[in-house]
Design an enzyme around this catalytic site. Structure first.
Site, PDB file in Angstrom:
ATOM      1  N   HIS A 361       0.803  -1.233   0.000  1.00  0.00           N
ATOM      2  CA  HIS A 361       0.000   0.000   0.000  1.00  0.00           C
ATOM      3  C   HIS A 361       0.828   1.271   0.000  1.00  0.00           C
ATOM      4  O   HIS A 361       0.260   2.359   0.157  1.00  0.00           O
ATOM      5  CB  HIS A 361      -0.922   0.041   1.214  1.00  0.00           C
ATOM      6  CG  HIS A 361      -1.990  -0.990   1.212  1.00  0.00           C
ATOM      7  ND1 HIS A 361      -3.225  -0.789   0.642  1.00  0.00           N
ATOM      8  CD2 HIS A 361      -2.015  -2.240   1.700  1.00  0.00           C
ATOM      9  CE1 HIS A 361      -3.970  -1.876   0.799  1.00  0.00           C
ATOM     10  NE2 HIS A 361      -3.244  -2.777   1.433  1.00  0.00           N
ATOM     11  N   LYS A 553      -8.255  14.068   4.544  1.00  0.00           N
ATOM     12  CA  LYS A 553      -7.437  12.856   4.573  1.00  0.00           C
ATOM     13  C   LYS A 553      -6.380  13.037   5.644  1.00  0.00           C
ATOM     14  O   LYS A 553      -6.269  14.127   6.218  1.00  0.00           O
ATOM     15  CB  LYS A 553      -6.778  12.610   3.207  1.00  0.00           C
ATOM     16  CG  LYS A 553      -6.112  13.876   2.613  1.00  0.00           C
ATOM     17  CD  LYS A 553      -5.570  13.648   1.220  1.00  0.00           C
ATOM     18  CE  LYS A 553      -6.584  13.721   0.105  1.00  0.00           C
ATOM     19  NZ  LYS A 553      -6.830  12.479  -0.608  1.00  0.00           N
ATOM     20  N   ARG A 554      -5.605  11.974   5.933  1.00  0.00           N
ATOM     21  CA  ARG A 554      -4.512  12.138   6.875  1.00  0.00           C
ATOM     22  C   ARG A 554      -3.624  13.303   6.451  1.00  0.00           C
ATOM     23  O   ARG A 554      -3.437  13.549   5.257  1.00  0.00           O
ATOM     24  CB  ARG A 554      -3.675  10.850   6.951  1.00  0.00           C
ATOM     25  CG  ARG A 554      -4.329   9.765   7.758  1.00  0.00           C
ATOM     26  CD  ARG A 554      -4.568  10.189   9.190  1.00  0.00           C
ATOM     27  NE  ARG A 554      -3.334  10.169   9.937  1.00  0.00           N
ATOM     28  CZ  ARG A 554      -3.012   9.289  10.877  1.00  0.00           C
ATOM     29  NH1 ARG A 554      -3.886   8.351  11.206  1.00  0.00           N
ATOM     30  NH2 ARG A 554      -1.875   9.349  11.507  1.00  0.00           N
ATOM     31  N   LYS A 559       0.853  14.456   0.689  1.00  0.00           N
ATOM     32  CA  LYS A 559      -0.516  14.737   0.235  1.00  0.00           C
ATOM     33  C   LYS A 559      -0.707  16.231  -0.064  1.00  0.00           C
ATOM     34  O   LYS A 559      -1.682  16.644  -0.636  1.00  0.00           O
ATOM     35  CB  LYS A 559      -1.536  14.274   1.271  1.00  0.00           C
ATOM     36  CG  LYS A 559      -1.536  12.736   1.476  1.00  0.00           C
ATOM     37  CD  LYS A 559      -2.554  12.324   2.513  1.00  0.00           C
ATOM     38  CE  LYS A 559      -2.463  10.856   2.911  1.00  0.00           C
ATOM     39  NZ  LYS A 559      -3.150   9.945   1.979  1.00  0.00           N
ATOM     40  N   THR A 661      -8.600   6.617  -2.050  1.00  0.00           N
ATOM     41  CA  THR A 661      -9.947   6.065  -2.198  1.00  0.00           C
ATOM     42  C   THR A 661     -10.996   7.153  -1.989  1.00  0.00           C
ATOM     43  O   THR A 661     -12.112   7.042  -2.486  1.00  0.00           O
ATOM     44  CB  THR A 661     -10.194   4.904  -1.203  1.00  0.00           C
ATOM     45  OG1 THR A 661      -9.623   5.241   0.064  1.00  0.00           O
ATOM     46  CG2 THR A 661      -9.572   3.618  -1.702  1.00  0.00           C
ATOM     47  N   LYS A 665     -14.770   8.283  -3.795  1.00  0.00           N
ATOM     48  CA  LYS A 665     -16.002   8.618  -3.056  1.00  0.00           C
ATOM     49  C   LYS A 665     -16.542   9.971  -3.529  1.00  0.00           C
ATOM     50  O   LYS A 665     -17.746  10.147  -3.722  1.00  0.00           O
ATOM     51  CB  LYS A 665     -15.728   8.637  -1.548  1.00  0.00           C
ATOM     52  CG  LYS A 665     -15.339   7.265  -1.017  1.00  0.00           C
ATOM     53  CD  LYS A 665     -14.671   7.292   0.364  1.00  0.00           C
ATOM     54  CE  LYS A 665     -14.002   5.940   0.629  1.00  0.00           C
ATOM     55  NZ  LYS A 665     -13.087   5.936   1.768  1.00  0.00           N
TER      56      LYS A 665
HETATM   57  C1  26V Z   1       2.426   2.071   8.029  1.00  0.00           C
HETATM   58  C2  26V Z   1       2.774   2.144   9.336  1.00  0.00           C
HETATM   59  C3  26V Z   1       4.208   2.124   9.668  1.00  0.00           C
HETATM   60  C4  26V Z   1       4.512   2.519  11.059  1.00  0.00           C
HETATM   61  C5  26V Z   1       3.543   2.059  12.096  1.00  0.00           C
HETATM   62  C6  26V Z   1       2.110   2.315  11.760  1.00  0.00           C
HETATM   63  C7  26V Z   1       1.783   2.200  10.325  1.00  0.00           C
HETATM   64  C8  26V Z   1       0.454   2.160   9.937  1.00  0.00           C
HETATM   65  C9  26V Z   1       0.116   2.074   8.628  1.00  0.00           C
HETATM   66  C10 26V Z   1       1.094   2.047   7.660  1.00  0.00           C
HETATM   67  C11 26V Z   1       0.693   1.882   6.236  1.00  0.00           C
HETATM   68  C12 26V Z   1       0.536   3.096   5.470  1.00  0.00           C
HETATM   69  C13 26V Z   1       0.133   2.714   4.109  1.00  0.00           C
HETATM   70  C14 26V Z   1      -1.221   3.223   3.719  1.00  0.00           C
HETATM   71  O1  26V Z   1      -2.047   3.542   4.518  1.00  0.00           O
HETATM   72  N1  26V Z   1      -1.438   3.275   2.426  1.00  0.00           N
HETATM   73  C15 26V Z   1      -2.652   3.786   1.836  1.00  0.00           C
HETATM   74  O2  26V Z   1      -3.428   2.676   1.410  1.00  0.00           O
HETATM   75  C16 26V Z   1      -4.633   3.059   0.776  1.00  0.00           C
HETATM   76  C17 26V Z   1      -5.398   1.801   0.461  1.00  0.00           C
HETATM   77  O3  26V Z   1      -4.717   1.041  -0.484  1.00  0.00           O
HETATM   78  C18 26V Z   1      -4.318   3.869  -0.465  1.00  0.00           C
HETATM   79  O4  26V Z   1      -5.516   4.283  -1.058  1.00  0.00           O
HETATM   80  C19 26V Z   1      -3.477   5.088  -0.115  1.00  0.00           C
HETATM   81  O5  26V Z   1      -3.086   5.756  -1.289  1.00  0.00           O
HETATM   82  C20 26V Z   1      -2.244   4.648   0.657  1.00  0.00           C
HETATM   83  O6  26V Z   1      -1.518   5.770   1.132  1.00  0.00           O
END
Ligand code: 26V
Length: 813
Positions: A361, A553-554, A559, A661, A665
């Site tokens: 992701h 969004k975050r 972003k 996503t 929406k």
């Molecule tokens: C990474 C980490 C690393 C440190 C600890 C906590 C933590 C939590 C989550 C993540 C993953 C981040 C990746 C993510 O959220 N990707 C998003 O995924 C969406 C669904 O596929 C996508 O639409 C977004 O573009 C993408 O940023």
């Protein structure tokens, strides 16, 4: 409008009876004294009964037919509220509304009392929730596995413009949707030592953990559209083996006696509130192993009950890893097969690879998970050994193939030796899976060319694309009933059941002035609702006729909320310079949370609030520009904002947003997108047509090219008088008179380390915004584009995405 019906005719009176009986016997309240919250509980419990009937018959069917099972392993499920979702999918929403009205209760009032299940950070967690609903809808026998966090994502409070984080206590009033399964318990070990099993293959070992805790299952049924399919979300709660150490207690140490409990329970206490910071904290690794070990123990038990042979796992079971967070599953499944069940190593390896698949992701280097070898050795000694064995076998096979490129070999190794020794979870997930997918066409393409380029060369068939989708039940039917009614009126009920096929039939209506008017009218109603919400929460008066321009969004530098804010400042300055110009009244709307430790992101939130304060109080611009930052962004807030948006901001640095996503929406709800060619924006552009979007900025390849020159933007700033004026205003404290130097760090980054190319895209973004205004001033054209947006979004249904996973990866349909 008539909605589909799925239950018996006398439902209103039956529902009324059921709700009353839940209120009395389950909640323990008399209707005369019941509070709104009691009515919410009673209604949810009544709805749950309808779900349970279907859930049980589905579960029985899955056993009987031996259907392939899909397990979705995810540390995040960002579910939001479930009441309207459940009633609507059961087809009893209107009936329940009437039943409650008969009892003197307003469904609209009680729906707001349900806390959001915020068990996720952002897109990745929400995707898991959309997928669960689509899997139930399509009749795929699936379980979601995750953690039942006691505290979901923090509650964001804005104090003096700064973000404060407060704990989210979503379970305080109980959770009517879940079933505790006190009997479904697994022991999970950590630490300890490893010894040879005895004679035979030395790769079989025995692990004796030094610490043990218990994982207890909590099940939430997930009901699909039409109430037909129903699946289980099984979340694990950490418990101690022994709650009270009686000897310690009796010796007078009353706190020490429960220390065990506190230590064990900390594992499921709180969701990690970061989505990209350096991982590496022990508790996070404990969470990852905890839920993976419990889930694999559970699913292998279920498999053995039915098939009594683990070698047949790939035939009957698919396990999807949502990012690398559950990647330790590769080593854990090997451990179960080899150590516990005595399966020879090579057979175990092909079983593992045949069962697992992995979704990536993000490509951002700071979000790619690695764990220090030392930590792994201490916490999961046997898993570390298994990882070494997998690595040795893999690297040997490369050498046997004649690979001699040392740089390549150290790049694909499971161990990163460059910054202390660390385990690369992405490479582990890749090697242990038969399928590795990206989440949009561009993202998958970049996976092949960047992070996984060498592994892709070695295994050219493994990487594939599954462009994300969204569930229309939540993001259209529930969030926007006014638009849903209009679509049903125009296209018939088919649009509810099969939007992929039916929505394209809306396209000709883009040229129908009467239809456009109705389309604009539903939007206006949603904007009115949103306007009252802003008035009520922030005491800000909005002009509901203004263009609502939204970025929610975050908060993340990639972003580029900062670029949006700089534009807002530029617009503000331009209006002030020429207050009688032909300006388009606009409301700039922001919402989003920043990771607690992410300093720059938190400063961006403060900037949004500082800009809002100045702009909203300036009598010269008052009717033309407003800035709103809505606190505590979550799923429920998104459901109100998205249907009220005219313009959707999807402006990430090209190549950095894996998919996005919310872009889908917004498009579905008829907002126009201003955005870069990034993530799924690219596919949206192909389906909608570039003339109905506002695409601008550097493309991914150009971004890569420019980044090589180091992110120095001083020349760009010099050549853009508009940007220069914005930055010098900020530098002079135009928005922070109380602390003029507040934004110096942001300004320095922009000038000297502009990794996200805010400056490079600034002018192109300005020009695109002017095209937005031109279109807005021609309502016929605007609404034509809006209708075309809605009509083009059928492909982005998560049913389509899940069908692709099911046929191409899981072989489960
Ligand atoms: C990474 C980490 C690393 C440190 C600890 C906590 C933590 C939590 C989550 C993540 C993953 C981040 C990746 C993510 O959220 N990707 C998003 O995924 C969406 C669904 O596929 C996508 O639409 C977004 O573009 C993408 O940023």
């Amino acid at each position: 409008m008539t909605r589909p019906r799925f239950i018996s005719p006398n439902e209103v009176s039956a529902l009324r009876t059921n709700i009353l009986s839940k209120l009395t016997y389950a909640v323990g309240k008399d209707p005369d004294n019941a509070l709104d919250h009691d009515w919410f509980q009673a209604t949810a419990l009544a709805a749950r009964d309808y779900i349970v009937d279907r859930w049980m018959s589905r579960t029985r069917d899955a056993y009987r037919t031996g259907q392939k099972r899909v397990y979705y392993l995810s540390l995040e499920f960002l579910i939001g509220r479930l009441l309207i979702d459940s009633l609507s999918n059961l087809g009893i929403l209107e009936e329940t509304r009437r039943a409650l009205a008969d009892l003197g209760v307003d469904l609209e009032r009680i729906r707001g009392l349900e806390p959001d299940a915020a068990l996720g950070n952002g897109g990745l967690g929400r995707l898991a929730a959309c997928f669960m609903e689509s899997m139930a809808t399509l009749g795929i026998a699936s379980h979601g596995y995750g953690i039942r966090y006691e505290h979901g994502l923090f509650r964001q409070v804005i104090a003096d413009g700064f973000q404060l984080e407060q704990p989210e206590n979503w379970l305080d009033f109980g959770n009517p949707w879940e079933f505790e399964r006190a009997e479904v318990v697994y022991e999970i070990g950590f630490g300890g030592h490893v010894a040879p099993y005895g004679e035979g293959d030395p790769r079989r070992q025995v692990w004796t953990p030094g610490e043990r805790i218990r994982a207890v299952a909590y099940d939430t049924p997930v009901i699909g559209w039409g109430g037909e399919g129903a699946n289980t979300l099984r979340l694990w709660r950490a418990r101690p083996l022994e709650i009270l150490h009686l000897e310690t207690f009796n010796a007078g140490d009353h706190v020490g006696a429960v220390a065990n409990e506190a230590r064990a329970e900390s594992i499921s206490r709180v969701l990690y509130p970061a989505d990209s910071s350096e991982a590496g904290q022990e508790l996070r690794l404990r969470q990852e192993y905890f839920f993976v070990a419990a889930s694999l123990a559970d699913l292998t038990r279920r498999h053995l009950k039915q098939h009594n042979d683990l070698l047949s796992l790939p035939e009957h079971v698919s396990i999807q890893l949502n990012d690398t967070h559950p990647a330790i599953a590769v080593a854990e499944l090997m451990r179960l097969l080899v150590d516990v069940h005595g399966i020879p190593w090579d057979a175990a390896w092909s079983t593992t690879v045949g069962t697992l698949s992995y979704t990536n992701h993000t490509l951002l280097p700071e979000a790619l998970e690695t764990w220090p070898v030392q930590l792994m050795e201490r916490l999961l000694p046997r898993h570390m050994q298994i990882i070494y064995l997998i690595n040795a076998q893999f690297l040997d096979s490369l050498r046997a193939r004649g690979e001699t490129d040392g740089a390549m070999i150290s790049y694909v190794s499971l161990i990163d030796e460059s910054q202390g020794r660390r385990v690369r979870m992405g490479n582990l997930a890749f090697l242990g899976s038969h399928s590795i997918n990206g989440v949009s066409g561009l993202h998958t393409d970049l996976m092949r060319k960047t992070v996984f380029r060498s592994l892709h060369r070695l295994y050219p068939d493994r990487i594939n694309n599954k462009t994300n989708g969204i569930t229309f039940r939540r993001w259209l039917h529930q969030a926007n009933p006014a638009l849903t009614d209009l679509l049903v009126d125009t296209l018939g009920q088919g649009v509810l059941h099969d939007p992929e096929k039916t929505l394209p039939q809306l396209k000709p209506y883009a040229n129908d002035a009467n239809f456009r008017e109705r389309f604009a009218l539903q939007r206006q109603r949603n904007k009115d609702t949103f306007t009252s919400l802003v008035k009520q929460r922030l005491e800000i008066d909005l002009d509901p006729g203004a263009l609502f321009d939204v970025q929610i969004k975050r908060i993340h530098e990639y972003k580029r909320q900062l670029m949006n804010l700089l534009q807002t400042i530029a617009l503000y300055q331009a209006i002030r310079d020429n207050p009688n110009g032909d300006w388009t009244p606009r409301v700039k709307i922001f919402a989003g949370k920043a990771a607690a430790s992410y300093h720059q992101a938190k400063l961006i939130i403060k900037l949004a609030n500082d800009v809002a304060k100045v702009v909203n109080n300036d009598p010269l611009t008052r009717d033309l520009l407003k800035v709103v930052f809505l606190p505590n962004y979550n799923v429920s807030l998104a459901e109100v904002i998205i249907p009220a948006a005219d313009l959707s901001e999807q402006i990430s640095t090209a190549g950095m947003e894996a998919s996005g996503t919310s872009n889908m929406k917004f498009g579905l709800n008829g907002a126009l997108t201003i955005g870069t060619l990034d993530g799924a924006n690219v596919e949206m552009c192909e389906l909608i047509g570039e003339e109905h979007m506002f695409i601008f900025g550097l493309k991914a390849a150009e971004v890569e090219e420019r980044q090589r020159s180091g992110g120095i933007s001083s020349d760009i700033i010099e050549n853009s008088p508009r940007l220069a004026q914005v930055l010098s205003g900020l530098r002079a404290g135009q928005f922070s008179p109380d602390e003029p130097a507040r934004y110096n760090s942001l300004l320095d980054v922009l000038t000297w380390h502009d990794r996200f190319l805010v400056c490079a895209d600034f002018d192109a973004y300005w020009d695109a915004q002017r095209l937005v205004e031109t279109r807005w001033q021609q309502p016929d054209k605007w609404w034509q584009s809006a209708v075309i947006n809605t009509s083009s979004m059928g492909w982005f249904s998560s049913d389509r995405t899940i069908r692709e996973y099911a046929t191409e990866i899981w072989r489960a349909l």
